[in-house]
Scaffold this motif. Structure first.
Motif, PDB file in Angstrom:
ATOM      1  N   ILE A   1       0.838  -1.198   0.000  1.00  0.00           N
ATOM      2  CA  ILE A   1       0.000   0.000   0.000  1.00  0.00           C
ATOM      3  C   ILE A   1       0.879   1.257   0.000  1.00  0.00           C
ATOM      4  O   ILE A   1       0.628   2.205  -0.758  1.00  0.00           O
ATOM      5  CB  ILE A   1      -0.946  -0.014   1.216  1.00  0.00           C
ATOM      6  CG1 ILE A   1      -1.998  -1.122   1.050  1.00  0.00           C
ATOM      7  CG2 ILE A   1      -1.638   1.343   1.387  1.00  0.00           C
ATOM      8  CD1 ILE A   1      -2.842  -1.360   2.290  1.00  0.00           C
TER       9      ILE A   1
ATOM     10  N   ARG B   1       2.312   1.994  -3.289  1.00  0.00           N
ATOM     11  CA  ARG B   1       1.245   2.185  -4.278  1.00  0.00           C
ATOM     12  C   ARG B   1       1.146   1.046  -5.293  1.00  0.00           C
ATOM     13  O   ARG B   1       0.588   1.225  -6.374  1.00  0.00           O
ATOM     14  CB  ARG B   1       1.386   3.528  -5.014  1.00  0.00           C
ATOM     15  CG  ARG B   1       1.631   4.724  -4.126  1.00  0.00           C
ATOM     16  CD  ARG B   1       0.671   4.817  -2.940  1.00  0.00           C
ATOM     17  NE  ARG B   1      -0.714   4.882  -3.312  1.00  0.00           N
ATOM     18  CZ  ARG B   1      -1.374   6.021  -3.558  1.00  0.00           C
ATOM     19  NH1 ARG B   1      -0.749   7.179  -3.458  1.00  0.00           N
ATOM     20  NH2 ARG B   1      -2.638   6.009  -3.880  1.00  0.00           N
TER      21      ARG B   1
ATOM     22  N   SER C   1      -3.807  -0.289  -3.789  1.00  0.00           N
ATOM     23  CA  SER C   1      -4.479   0.739  -3.008  1.00  0.00           C
ATOM     24  C   SER C   1      -5.152   0.095  -1.806  1.00  0.00           C
ATOM     25  O   SER C   1      -5.454  -1.108  -1.804  1.00  0.00           O
ATOM     26  CB  SER C   1      -5.517   1.469  -3.854  1.00  0.00           C
ATOM     27  OG  SER C   1      -6.597   0.595  -4.172  1.00  0.00           O
ATOM     28  N   SER C   2      -5.400   0.904  -0.795  1.00  0.00           N
ATOM     29  CA  SER C   2      -6.128   0.388   0.355  1.00  0.00           C
ATOM     30  C   SER C   2      -7.520  -0.078  -0.063  1.00  0.00           C
ATOM     31  O   SER C   2      -8.019  -1.084   0.436  1.00  0.00           O
ATOM     32  CB  SER C   2      -6.237   1.466   1.435  1.00  0.00           C
ATOM     33  OG  SER C   2      -6.993   1.002   2.532  1.00  0.00           O
ATOM     34  N   ARG C   3      -8.144   0.633  -0.994  1.00  0.00           N
ATOM     35  CA  ARG C   3      -9.473   0.213  -1.456  1.00  0.00           C
ATOM     36  C   ARG C   3      -9.403  -1.163  -2.109  1.00  0.00           C
ATOM     37  O   ARG C   3     -10.278  -2.014  -1.854  1.00  0.00           O
ATOM     38  CB  ARG C   3     -10.072   1.237  -2.424  1.00  0.00           C
ATOM     39  CG  ARG C   3     -11.401   0.734  -3.048  1.00  0.00           C
ATOM     40  CD  ARG C   3     -12.122   1.789  -3.822  1.00  0.00           C
ATOM     41  NE  ARG C   3     -13.085   2.511  -2.997  1.00  0.00           N
ATOM     42  CZ  ARG C   3     -14.359   2.141  -2.850  1.00  0.00           C
ATOM     43  NH1 ARG C   3     -14.817   1.044  -3.420  1.00  0.00           N
ATOM     44  NH2 ARG C   3     -15.181   2.862  -2.126  1.00  0.00           N
ATOM     45  N   GLU C   4      -8.388  -1.413  -2.942  1.00  0.00           N
ATOM     46  CA  GLU C   4      -8.272  -2.727  -3.589  1.00  0.00           C
ATOM     47  C   GLU C   4      -8.122  -3.828  -2.549  1.00  0.00           C
ATOM     48  O   GLU C   4      -8.764  -4.895  -2.651  1.00  0.00           O
ATOM     49  CB  GLU C   4      -7.065  -2.733  -4.531  1.00  0.00           C
ATOM     50  CG  GLU C   4      -7.249  -1.924  -5.807  1.00  0.00           C
ATOM     51  CD  GLU C   4      -5.976  -1.827  -6.610  1.00  0.00           C
ATOM     52  OE1 GLU C   4      -6.067  -1.861  -7.857  1.00  0.00           O
ATOM     53  OE2 GLU C   4      -4.881  -1.710  -6.004  1.00  0.00           O
TER      54      GLU C   4
ATOM     55  N   ASP D   1     -10.652   4.696   1.381  1.00  0.00           N
ATOM     56  CA  ASP D   1     -10.541   5.842   0.466  1.00  0.00           C
ATOM     57  C   ASP D   1      -9.797   7.003   1.122  1.00  0.00           C
ATOM     58  O   ASP D   1      -8.998   7.691   0.475  1.00  0.00           O
ATOM     59  CB  ASP D   1     -11.923   6.285  -0.003  1.00  0.00           C
ATOM     60  CG  ASP D   1     -12.566   5.301  -0.974  1.00  0.00           C
ATOM     61  OD1 ASP D   1     -11.828   4.494  -1.579  1.00  0.00           O
ATOM     62  OD2 ASP D   1     -13.805   5.346  -1.129  1.00  0.00           O
TER      63      ASP D   1
ATOM     64  N   ASP E   1      -6.116   6.178   1.077  1.00  0.00           N
ATOM     65  CA  ASP E   1      -5.542   6.400  -0.257  1.00  0.00           C
ATOM     66  C   ASP E   1      -5.382   7.891  -0.548  1.00  0.00           C
ATOM     67  O   ASP E   1      -4.384   8.324  -1.137  1.00  0.00           O
ATOM     68  CB  ASP E   1      -6.420   5.747  -1.321  1.00  0.00           C
ATOM     69  CG  ASP E   1      -6.340   4.224  -1.294  1.00  0.00           C
ATOM     70  OD1 ASP E   1      -5.298   3.691  -0.874  1.00  0.00           O
ATOM     71  OD2 ASP E   1      -7.335   3.584  -1.688  1.00  0.00           O
ATOM     72  N   SER E   2      -6.355   8.685  -0.128  1.00  0.00           N
ATOM     73  CA  SER E   2      -6.285  10.119  -0.351  1.00  0.00           C
ATOM     74  C   SER E   2      -5.099  10.740   0.386  1.00  0.00           C
ATOM     75  O   SER E   2      -4.399  11.611  -0.142  1.00  0.00           O
ATOM     76  CB  SER E   2      -7.592  10.774   0.091  1.00  0.00           C
ATOM     77  OG  SER E   2      -7.551  12.170  -0.087  1.00  0.00           O
TER      78      SER E   2
ATOM     79  N   ASP F   1      -2.046   9.980  -1.520  1.00  0.00           N
ATOM     80  CA  ASP F   1      -1.982  10.830  -2.713  1.00  0.00           C
ATOM     81  C   ASP F   1      -1.342  12.184  -2.394  1.00  0.00           C
ATOM     82  O   ASP F   1      -0.690  12.789  -3.251  1.00  0.00           O
ATOM     83  CB  ASP F   1      -3.389  11.074  -3.280  1.00  0.00           C
ATOM     84  CG  ASP F   1      -3.962   9.837  -3.963  1.00  0.00           C
ATOM     85  OD1 ASP F   1      -3.177   8.941  -4.312  1.00  0.00           O
ATOM     86  OD2 ASP F   1      -5.199   9.774  -4.114  1.00  0.00           O
TER      87      ASP F   1
ATOM     88  N   TRP G   1       1.843   9.552   4.955  1.00  0.00           N
ATOM     89  CA  TRP G   1       1.808   8.130   5.347  1.00  0.00           C
ATOM     90  C   TRP G   1       1.822   8.064   6.863  1.00  0.00           C
ATOM     91  O   TRP G   1       2.706   8.648   7.517  1.00  0.00           O
ATOM     92  CB  TRP G   1       3.016   7.393   4.755  1.00  0.00           C
ATOM     93  CG  TRP G   1       3.050   5.924   5.059  1.00  0.00           C
ATOM     94  CD1 TRP G   1       2.165   4.979   4.631  1.00  0.00           C
ATOM     95  CD2 TRP G   1       4.027   5.222   5.835  1.00  0.00           C
ATOM     96  NE1 TRP G   1       2.516   3.727   5.088  1.00  0.00           N
ATOM     97  CE2 TRP G   1       3.660   3.848   5.835  1.00  0.00           C
ATOM     98  CE3 TRP G   1       5.165   5.615   6.534  1.00  0.00           C
ATOM     99  CZ2 TRP G   1       4.402   2.876   6.495  1.00  0.00           C
ATOM    100  CZ3 TRP G   1       5.912   4.642   7.198  1.00  0.00           C
ATOM    101  CH2 TRP G   1       5.531   3.292   7.179  1.00  0.00           C
TER     102      TRP G   1
ATOM    103  N   GLY H   1      -3.962   2.173   5.969  1.00  0.00           N
ATOM    104  CA  GLY H   1      -4.756   1.532   4.925  1.00  0.00           C
ATOM    105  C   GLY H   1      -4.906   0.036   5.048  1.00  0.00           C
ATOM    106  O   GLY H   1      -5.500  -0.596   4.162  1.00  0.00           O
TER     107      GLY H   1
END
Length: 468
Positions: free
Chosen positions: A21, A24, A27-30, A62, A65-66, A69, A73, A79
């Protein structure tokens, strides 16, 4: 490391998915979506979750991840999807504590440990099932989590949902609680790593109590390294819990190195008297492994473990009766037999009886401190009977030998409040897990975690997973 497929993700160690994560590659969502899909697939069979918090988990993913971005961290839990035992308050989900009486309770704040996980960036997947009130048996009207290695095998006591979920790849770590063995027993029989910290090392604020002076909160993970990451996030003094330790929190993941040759105590007489053949064979294999690491094994005499285990029930019962005084006996008909039986024991003791128990507990704790002054670690099994079946454990209350095998390695360590780590250390002929336990002196979590990590660097038991 190469980017794993969606079917490989669930069995990654926490630190591995954290790296993916952070860099990258995922993603945390994945990752969160992969875990929720697996929960959706396996939960009808395994019954590990009391509440799945899919909507809020995806929102937290989300946000994680934002933050990345924007170059922010938060650390190794950023995440990463985890889950918490359903006795820890969550402001956005019920906290039922394995009961029917409190099934709809919605706290308006997070337990300190939950708040600290969220501050560290963890994604909360949901709340995990436990026995009624965190004692021995599940409420008869609620599901029992199923051991993913073998449906006929016992899944453990209170933190059974945490053990099942971690073992089955439904979360990368879970919070459990341990009052008489409820991190260590489910970790043992589900084949995961469980850390019971020193009493007071982790705040109990916002935790539904079983017996406050015996309750410990800790991580259940795939490895000692992962346990160190979670402990770093949740440990430390909490003004809302005046019993929490004032001692500074070490950077546990950075201290996973055993310096010198630690002395490991082993009570062979205790093992021969109380533990079964499969367990004793595993302990001898563990001794061989640590000897090969250069550690020194010293035969010791432990101070009255059998008596301490027997006294634990009454000690716990008195405190549990106090915890439930607002609903028991007024609503006794809503309680299951195990928890109501424990409360009855506590309510039936006299003040003189309880005084004698407290004196005995203080004496045992003092003698344990004397023992630990001469050794670095004490070797015990995580449970003294190798991967018992559900049918066997139905006799726990009436079979004195079985009761001793289960409680002797666990309950006394809660009585004295010392830290210990439970590690996958072998398998039965049925292919179900066996576990060793390293106990340390007060606040020696760095050594306990480092010992677990060293053991796992030369063994692969913790890397094996149940099929399906």
């Amino acid at each position: 490391m190469t980017t794993p497929t969606s079917t490989e993700i669930p069995f990654l160690e926490l630190h591995e998915v954290s790296t993916l994560i952070r860099t990258r590659q995922l993603s945390s969502r994945e990752v969160t979506e992969a875990m929720l899909e697996r929960i959706d697939s396996l939960e009808p069979r395994l019954q590990a979750f009391a509440t799945v918090m899919a909507e809020s988990a995806l929102a937290e993913a989300d946000r994680a991840d934002s933050l990345l971005d924007r170059g922010n961290w938060l650390g190794d839990l950023h995440g990463v999807p985890v889950a918490v035992k359903d006795l820890a308050n969550t402001h956005d989900a019920p906290t039922g504590a394995g009961t029917t009486i409190h099934a709809d309770f919605r706290p308006d704040f997070d337990a300190t440990v939950v708040a600290r996980l969220r501050t560290a960036g963890a994604v909360i997947l949901g709340k995990l099932r436990l026995t009624e009130g965190a004692f021995a048996g599940h409420h008869p009207d609620l599901p029992t989590p199923v051991n993913p290695w073998d449906a006929d095998a016992w899944s453990g006591v209170s933190s059974s949902g945490s053990g099942v979920a971690t073992a089955a790849g439904l979360c990368f770590a879970a919070l459990g609680s341990d009052t008489g063995g409820s991190i260590r027993l489910p970790s043992s029989v589900n084949g995961v790593t469980g850390l019971k910290p020193t009493w007071g090392r982790v705040s109990r604020h916002g935790i539904f109590a079983l017996a406050p002076s015996l309750d410990h909160i800790g991580p259940m993970t795939r490895s000692s390294r992962d346990a160190a990451i979670v402990l770093r996030a949740i440990a430390g003094h909490d003004p809302a819990d005046p019993t929490s330790s004032l001692e500074p929190v070490p950077d546990y993941p950075q201290t996973l190195r055993v310096d010198g040759a630690p002395v490991v105590g082993f009570d062979r007489k205790l093992a021969e008297e109380h533990f079964d053949a499969a367990t004793n064979e595993m302990l001898e294999d563990t001794i061989e492994t640590v000897t090969d690491l250069g550690w020194r094994v010293l035969e010791v005499e432990t101070p009255g473990f059998e008596a301490a285990a027997k006294e634990w029930t009454a000690l716990c019962g008195v405190e549990t009766a106090g915890v439930h005084s607002e609903t028991y006996p007024d609503r006794a008909d809503e309680y299951g037999p195990d928890l109501s039986g424990l409360i009855a024991i506590g309510r039936g003791l006299s003040a003189v009886d309880y005084h004698r128990l407290l004196e005995s507990r203080r004496d045992f704790t003092g003698r344990m401190r004397i023992l630990m002054a001469d050794i670095d670690l004490l070797l015990l099994p995580g449970i003294g009977v190798g991967s018992p079946t559900i049918a066997q454990m139905a006799n726990l209350g009436s079979d004195e030998k079985l009761f001793a095998a289960v409680t002797v390695p666990t309950a006394p360590i809660d009585n004295c409040g010392m830290p210990s780590i439970t590690l996958p250390a072998g398998f039965t002929e049925r292919g179900t897990p066996l576990a060793a336990q390293f106990v340390g002196g007060d606040l020696t979590e760095p050594l306990v975690l480092a010992a677990g990590h060293a053991f796992q660097q030369v063994t692969d038991f913790h890397t094996r997973h149940p099929a399906g």
